[in-house]
Design a protein around this motif. Sequence first.
Motif, PDB file in Angstrom:
ATOM      1  N   LEU A   4      48.674  38.964  38.583  1.00 43.82           N
ATOM      2  CA  LEU A   4      47.271  39.257  38.301  1.00 43.82           C
ATOM      3  C   LEU A   4      47.035  39.132  36.800  1.00 43.82           C
ATOM      4  CD1 LEU A   4      44.471  40.400  39.136  1.00 43.82           C
ATOM      5  CD2 LEU A   4      45.420  42.667  38.786  1.00 43.82           C
ATOM      6  N   PRO A   5      46.095  38.286  36.392  1.00 42.94           N
ATOM      7  CA  PRO A   5      45.826  38.172  34.956  1.00 42.94           C
ATOM      8  C   PRO A   5      45.116  39.423  34.435  1.00 42.94           C
ATOM      9  CG  PRO A   5      44.309  36.776  36.203  1.00 42.94           C
ATOM     10  CD  PRO A   5      45.270  37.391  37.195  1.00 42.94           C
ATOM     11  N   ALA A   6      45.339  39.720  33.166  1.00 39.33           N
ATOM     12  CA  ALA A   6      44.592  40.803  32.518  1.00 39.33           C
ATOM     13  C   ALA A   6      43.124  40.390  32.498  1.00 39.33           C
ATOM     14  CB  ALA A   6      45.108  41.015  31.099  1.00 39.33           C
ATOM     15  N   THR A  56      24.326  42.296  36.092  1.00 36.83           N
ATOM     16  CA  THR A  56      25.424  41.335  36.167  1.00 36.83           C
ATOM     17  C   THR A  56      26.514  41.685  35.171  1.00 36.83           C
ATOM     18  OG1 THR A  56      23.832  39.633  36.821  1.00 36.83           O
ATOM     19  CG2 THR A  56      25.983  38.869  36.038  1.00 36.83           C
ATOM     20  N   SER A  57      27.744  41.520  35.615  1.00 31.77           N
ATOM     21  CA  SER A  57      28.911  41.685  34.748  1.00 31.77           C
ATOM     22  C   SER A  57      29.643  40.360  34.666  1.00 31.77           C
ATOM     23  CB  SER A  57      29.864  42.744  35.306  1.00 31.77           C
ATOM     24  OG  SER A  57      29.243  44.010  35.342  1.00 31.77           O
ATOM     25  N   VAL A  58      30.193  40.084  33.490  1.00 32.46           N
ATOM     26  CA  VAL A  58      30.982  38.880  33.269  1.00 32.46           C
ATOM     27  C   VAL A  58      32.449  39.287  33.284  1.00 32.46           C
ATOM     28  CG1 VAL A  58      31.525  37.051  31.610  1.00 32.46           C
ATOM     29  CG2 VAL A  58      29.148  37.760  31.966  1.00 32.46           C
ATOM     30  N   VAL A  59      33.245  38.563  34.049  1.00 33.42           N
ATOM     31  CA  VAL A  59      34.688  38.785  34.110  1.00 33.42           C
ATOM     32  C   VAL A  59      35.312  37.910  33.036  1.00 33.42           C
ATOM     33  CG1 VAL A  59      36.758  38.708  35.551  1.00 33.42           C
ATOM     34  CG2 VAL A  59      34.513  39.106  36.618  1.00 33.42           C
ATOM     35  N   GLU A  60      36.065  38.548  32.137  1.00 37.54           N
ATOM     36  CA  GLU A  60      36.695  37.805  31.055  1.00 37.54           C
ATOM     37  C   GLU A  60      38.203  37.991  31.057  1.00 37.54           C
ATOM     38  OE1 GLU A  60      34.677  39.038  27.433  1.00 37.54           O
ATOM     39  OE2 GLU A  60      33.404  37.263  27.592  1.00 37.54           O
ATOM     40  N   LEU A  61      38.871  36.941  30.586  1.00 36.12           N
ATOM     41  CA  LEU A  61      40.317  36.962  30.383  1.00 36.12           C
ATOM     42  C   LEU A  61      40.586  36.944  28.879  1.00 36.12           C
ATOM     43  CD1 LEU A  61      41.394  34.248  32.990  1.00 36.12           C
ATOM     44  CD2 LEU A  61      41.291  36.725  33.297  1.00 36.12           C
ATOM     45  N   PRO A  62      41.746  37.417  28.462  1.00 34.59           N
ATOM     46  CA  PRO A  62      42.059  37.392  27.027  1.00 34.59           C
ATOM     47  C   PRO A  62      42.552  36.007  26.589  1.00 34.59           C
ATOM     48  CG  PRO A  62      43.836  38.445  28.219  1.00 34.59           C
ATOM     49  CD  PRO A  62      42.758  38.133  29.232  1.00 34.59           C
ATOM     50  N   ASP A  63      41.778  34.979  26.896  1.00 34.90           N
ATOM     51  CA  ASP A  63      42.119  33.600  26.560  1.00 34.90           C
ATOM     52  C   ASP A  63      41.022  33.071  25.647  1.00 34.90           C
ATOM     53  OD1 ASP A  63      42.514  30.873  26.417  1.00 34.90           O
ATOM     54  OD2 ASP A  63      42.669  30.572  28.577  1.00 34.90           O
ATOM     55  N   PRO A  64      41.310  32.955  24.347  1.00 36.41           N
ATOM     56  CA  PRO A  64      40.244  32.520  23.428  1.00 36.41           C
ATOM     57  C   PRO A  64      39.690  31.135  23.755  1.00 36.41           C
ATOM     58  CG  PRO A  64      42.346  32.809  22.268  1.00 36.41           C
ATOM     59  CD  PRO A  64      42.567  33.206  23.684  1.00 36.41           C
ATOM     60  N   ALA A  65      40.493  30.285  24.388  1.00 40.50           N
ATOM     61  CA  ALA A  65      40.031  28.936  24.724  1.00 40.50           C
ATOM     62  C   ALA A  65      39.076  28.942  25.919  1.00 40.50           C
ATOM     63  CB  ALA A  65      41.224  28.032  25.017  1.00 40.50           C
TER      64      ALA A  65
END
Length: 163
Positions: A4-6, A56-65
């Motif tokens: 599972l990604p952070a 609305t919520s945005v799901v984000e990953l700790p990936d700057p790209a």
Amino acid sequence: MSALPAWTLRPATAADLEPLVELRAGVMRPDLERLGRYDEHRVRQRMRDAYRPEHTSVVELPDPAEPLAGCLALAPDERPGTLLLEHFYLRPELHGRGLGTAVLRAALDRADAGGLAVRLNVLNGSPARRLYERHGFALESEDPVDVHLHRPARPVDPGKAVS
């Protein structure tokens, strides 16, 4: 299955609309094509017309790209005591890794904390239906295109912390 990604959820803004419109178009295309309903303008315009950043919520990953992983809207429904779950999309390469389950669980925990039922629509034949059914959603009605699911309000376990 990959780990599972952070991930984090943040409130959506007006600036998120067009990236979310493109995400929706890409995610929904295979199911809409299967149903003979894909229209590249309509799939985008429906999101533009229904977008409510305050719900609305945005799901984000700790990936700057590529931090945008998906989105989810949970808004008051026309039915008292019920929330409408809509616009729940994740980038396809993130499917099957537990992220959808985790994000959905967080949304349902919020509904449970408020003693609220949740309803949603999913396209007929969509694999997402299994995810919803695993989380207590049951068939309300269906037609050749849409499946309407409902999850009754659940009492909150007093020993369970809700964030």
